[in-house]
Design a protein around this motif. Structure first.
Motif, mmCIF file in Angstrom:
data_model
loop_
_atom_site.group_PDB
_atom_site.id
_atom_site.type_symbol
_atom_site.label_atom_id
_atom_site.label_comp_id
_atom_site.label_asym_id
_atom_site.label_seq_id
_atom_site.Cartn_x
_atom_site.Cartn_y
_atom_site.Cartn_z
ATOM 1 N N THR A 94 -10.487 10.856 -4.436
ATOM 2 C CA THR A 94 -11.100 10.002 -5.454
ATOM 3 C C THR A 94 -10.297 10.029 -6.744
ATOM 4 O O THR A 94 -10.011 8.983 -7.342
ATOM 5 N N ASN B 224 0.838 -1.195 0.000
ATOM 6 C CA ASN B 224 0.000 0.000 0.000
ATOM 7 C C ASN B 224 0.876 1.249 0.000
ATOM 8 O O ASN B 224 1.821 1.358 0.790
ATOM 9 N N THR C 206 -3.977 1.331 -3.064
ATOM 10 C CA THR C 206 -4.032 2.781 -2.928
ATOM 11 C C THR C 206 -4.904 3.175 -1.742
ATOM 12 O O THR C 206 -5.935 2.558 -1.483
ATOM 13 N N HIS C 207 -4.478 4.210 -1.023
ATOM 14 C CA HIS C 207 -5.221 4.720 0.137
ATOM 15 C C HIS C 207 -4.982 6.228 0.189
ATOM 16 O O HIS C 207 -3.872 6.665 0.453
ATOM 17 N N CYS C 208 -6.021 6.998 -0.099
ATOM 18 C CA CYS C 208 -5.846 8.443 -0.263
ATOM 19 C C CYS C 208 -6.653 9.249 0.747
ATOM 20 O O CYS C 208 -7.810 8.919 1.031
ATOM 21 N N SER D 220 -7.072 8.077 -6.255
ATOM 22 C CA SER D 220 -7.309 6.630 -6.195
ATOM 23 C C SER D 220 -7.529 6.064 -7.588
ATOM 24 O O SER D 220 -6.980 5.018 -7.958
#
Length: 252
Positions: free
Chosen positions: A244, A199, A234-236, A247
């Motif tokens: 968004t 990640n 992915t981690h936003c 990602s």
């Protein structure tokens, strides 16, 4: 188009986008969003029915209450097959842990009650976090990350790659502000230690979509796996309103 067949733990469909839901962990940090254990179980059951692949149920070391909540999610929602495709596959239950043995052992003890379970461990990788938050060098970061992923891997008696029930995710905290070449070293080290999901979080909501997608492309190209033997995740965060967009850019 029918949903592609996916067997958790096997990296056999590079086009399948897995949904990792962190409502019960990161979402709970939103003001006024604190949940009881019963509320967490109820939401987790709904997430399972929606077809979520992985549910991050909490941060077990944070408190006895959060440990019990994650364990309850693993014992209940972690066993549901209703509405899921394929119907025989349950939602994987994950817990978050810092890169130390006490955190990881506590996390594993909470999630292991689910048929499919995950330890998600992390350490900061940006220069500003290494120097001013952790007070460690890059070399120490590499050593700790690899050792702790290996420790997590050792909690299962089944070798990495053969254990569909249990897997390990590694996050390089503040990836968006990290040196890409150092991230190549870090990701390579934890993959060799047994991590199967990598990640790259935009922890402080710092990057623009092109920057973020370029980071993924660079690491997929430069790591020895070529991006084929791990899941990239992915981690936003939404500080600049781009979570968004970032990602989607990463997935693309």
């Amino acid at each position: 188009k029918p949903r592609p067949k996916y067997i958790p733990g096997r990296i056999d469909d590079p086009d399948y986008v897995r949904i990792f839901d962190t409502t019960l962990r990161d979402g709970e940090q939103s003001p006024g969003a604190t949940m009881t254990g019963e509320e967490k179980v109820s939401i987790a059951k709904s997430l399972s029915r929606l077809g979520v692949d992985v549910c991050e149920a909490g941060f077990p070391i944070a408190s006895n209450g959060d440990f019990e909540a994650v364990k309850a999610v693993a014992e209940t929602a972690g066993h549901l097959t209703e509405g899921r495709d394929p119907a025989s596959k349950t939602m994987r239950i994950a817990g978050l842990s810092r890169a130390n043995e006490k955190d990881i052992a506590r996390c594993y003890d909470a999630v292991r009650h689910a048929p499919l379970h995950r330890v998600h461990t992390f350490i900061a990788s940006s220069e500003i976090h290494l120097k001013h938050k952790l007070n460690i060098t890059r070399a120490q970061c590499l050593e700790t990350a690899a050792a702790m992923v290996a420790f997590a891997r050792g909690l299962s008696s089944t070798p990495a790659g053969l254990d569909e029930a249990y897997d390990i995710e590694f996050s390089a905290e503040d990836s968006g502000r990290s040196d890409p070449d150092f991230l190549v070293e870090l990701c390579t080290a934890v993959i060799e230690a047994g991590a199967t999901t990598i990640n790259l979080p935009d922890t402080v909501g710092y990057t623009l979509p092109q920057e973020y997608s370029n980071l993924f492309a660079y690491l997929i190209e430069k790591t020895p796996t070529g991006g084929k033997d791990v899941v990239w995740s992915t981690h936003c965060h939404n500080d600049l309103g781009l979570a968004t967009a970032n990602s989607l850019a990463a997935v693309q």
